[in-house]
Write a protein that holds these residues in place. Structure first.
Motif, PDB file in Angstrom:
ATOM      1  N   THR B   8       0.700  -1.253   0.022  1.00 56.03           N
ATOM      2  CA  THR B   8       0.260  -0.393  -0.019  1.00 56.03           C
ATOM      3  C   THR B   8       1.064   1.439   0.087  1.00 56.03           C
ATOM      4  O   THR B   8       0.829   2.066  -0.463  1.00 56.03           O
ATOM      5  N   LEU B  32      -2.173   3.622   7.158  1.00 54.79           N
ATOM      6  CA  LEU B  32      -2.957   2.832   6.298  1.00 54.79           C
ATOM      7  C   LEU B  32      -4.798   2.031   7.022  1.00 54.79           C
ATOM      8  O   LEU B  32      -4.686   2.568   9.212  1.00 54.79           O
ATOM      9  N   GLU B  36      -3.807  -3.101   4.968  1.00 53.97           N
ATOM     10  CA  GLU B  36      -2.946  -2.869   4.310  1.00 53.97           C
ATOM     11  C   GLU B  36      -1.287  -2.504   4.659  1.00 53.97           C
ATOM     12  O   GLU B  36      -1.196  -3.416   5.762  1.00 53.97           O
TER      13      GLU B  36
END
Lengths: 190, 81
Positions: B8, B32, B36
């Motif tokens: 990510t 995040l 992720e």
């Protein structure tokens, strides 16, 4: 024994209602004890103000904050210099008293030698991309570390509360530190 | 450790030494969402042990993979809650 009736206790046995109340009480205590385990705490007492000894409490404090610990660092005596905005940028390394230094103590005691060894260490820190004391303090503050400056030694050293980094707690003493230590999972004196 | 995963976000902490790779990884993973994965690129050899220790000692994250390259150590940490 098939005639036993559970609702008719002997004279000295607790009643069903008393037992139910006791179970509720224990369940509450258990819930409280288990929820306390979620938030770990670390308490450090920082007493030294030389360049080398300023690093360990700050490195451990910022790392523990990254682990999700609630961290308190109580600074007292020379440890106050780490939180002193001006003095923290000018911490010195002692050239005497450390047999690992590349110069003998008799030479190290000469005037100006602390300045030489401090410059040497500062160069190593820069060359190695090691964080500066100021960077570690700002990072730790951003991560929620609580820095405390011991009030008795602030007065003793004749410092002013405004001399410290923004976010530093003043007006605290040994009892505050002791309470923090009692509540903590890790306690360290540096 | 070799499960498939999408990256990510990438955090470049090349050049930084202890404790900064872990400290910056913590700030990055806070941004995040659950599931992720954060990629951390570091040159600090201590980061292999440190990121591993941080990921196992901290709630809400897990170490997905680590790769030891020639110059760069790569770490993959997933946010689990």
């Amino acid at each position: 024994m098939g005639t036993d009736t559970p609702d008719a206790p002997a004279d000295d046995a607790p009643s069903r209602a008393e037992l139910a109340a006791r179970v509720d009480e224990l369940e509450d205590a258990l819930a409280e004890a288990t929820s306390d385990d979620d938030g770990k705490k670390m308490s450090i007492i920082a007493t030294k103000g030389t360049l080398d000894m300023a690093y360990p409490p700050l490195i451990l404090a910022s790392t523990a904050a990254a682990f999700g610990y609630e961290v308190t660092v109580f600074h007292t005596f020379w440890g106050l210099d780490i939180l002193h905005e001006e003095r923290s940028k000018n911490l010195k390394l002692s050239s005497v008293g450390n047999p690992n230094m590349p110069v003998p103590n008799a030479v190290a005691a000469l005037p100006g030698m602390d300045r030489v060894t401090t410059k040497m260490m500062e160069k190593k820190i820069a060359d190695n991309d090691t964080a500066t004391i100021e960077e570690l303090i700002e990072t730790s503050l951003d991560m929620g570390v609580e820095f405390q400056a011991c009030q008795m030694t602030i007065d003793l050293m004749d410092y002013d509360e405004d001399d410290f980094y923004d976010g530093v707690t003043t007006g605290v003493g040994a009892a505050t530190a002791l309470q923090d230590m009692a509540d903590s999972d890790i306690q360290l004196l540096v | 450790m070799s499960a498939e995963f999408d990256i990510t976000e990438t955090l470049d902490v090349k050049g930084a030494s202890c404790p900064m790779p872990v400290v910056k990884a913590k700030s990055a993973i806070d941004e995040l969402s659950e599931g992720e994965v954060l990629e951390v690129l570091a040159t600090d050899p201590g980061s292999m042990s440190d990121i591993d220790g941080w990921a196992s000692g901290t709630g809400g994250i897990e170490l997905v993979n680590q790769e030891e390259g020639d110059d760069v150590f790569k770490h993959y940490v997933r946010k689990t809650e």
